[in-house]
Scaffold this active site. Structure first.
Site, short mmCIF file in Angstrom:
data_model
loop_
_atom_site.label_atom_id
_atom_site.label_comp_id
_atom_site.label_asym_id
_atom_site.label_seq_id
_atom_site.Cartn_x
_atom_site.Cartn_y
_atom_site.Cartn_z
CE1 TYR A 234 -3.87 2.38 0.85
CE2 TYR A 234 -2.51 3.09 2.73
CZ TYR A 234 -3.55 3.12 1.92
OH TYR A 234 -4.45 4.44 2.06
CG ASP B 14 -8.87 8.71 3.53
OD1 ASP B 14 -8.72 9.70 4.41
OD2 ASP B 14 -8.04 8.34 2.79
#
Length: 127
Positions: free
Chosen positions: A18, A42
């Site tokens: 990631y 997010d």
């Protein structure tokens, strides 16, 4: 999925990948780490995005910057991880430093099933 829990090494590898894909400025690459039905909040408190097609635009801004990452802390318990990391991005000659804390749940194949990012605009510095 067969409801197995991925081991800590698999989770650690997904977190590392990631961060590597953030550095590569690859929105599609990051989105590919998520399951088809993954959810992303997010930052925490914003609308929850469900599925890769909804998640992809979240990372599109990375494609216009040079990024580096540093993993500061990683904790793994069961099929979840919480990690604090630093992203340094250069956009049009200005450097931005951002240090979120992400909490992820992982599917049995090690892909991300959910992610919640803890941060606010006041956590970003520029120079």
């Amino acid at each position: 999925m067969n409801n197995e829990i991925p081991g800590p090494d698999r989770i650690r590898a997904t977190v590392a990948e990631y961060l590597r894909r953030i550095e590569a400025s690859s929105a599609a690459g990051i989105a590919d780490l998520y399951t088809d039905t993954a959810t992303v909040e997010d930052p925490v408190g914003s609308d929850v995005r469900t599925g890769r097609d909804a998640i992809l635009p979240l990372y599109a801004g990375l494609e216009h910057s040079r990024n580096s990452t540093e993993l500061l802390t990683l904790r793994i318990a069961g099929n979840e991880a919480a990690f604090h990391f630093r992203v340094t991005s250069e956009v049009d000659g200005t450097e931005y430093v951002f240090e979120p804390i992400d909490v992820m749940t992982f599917a049995d194949d090690g892909r991300i099933a959910s992610m919640r990012a803890f941060w606010s605009a006041s956590d970003t510095r520029s120079s």
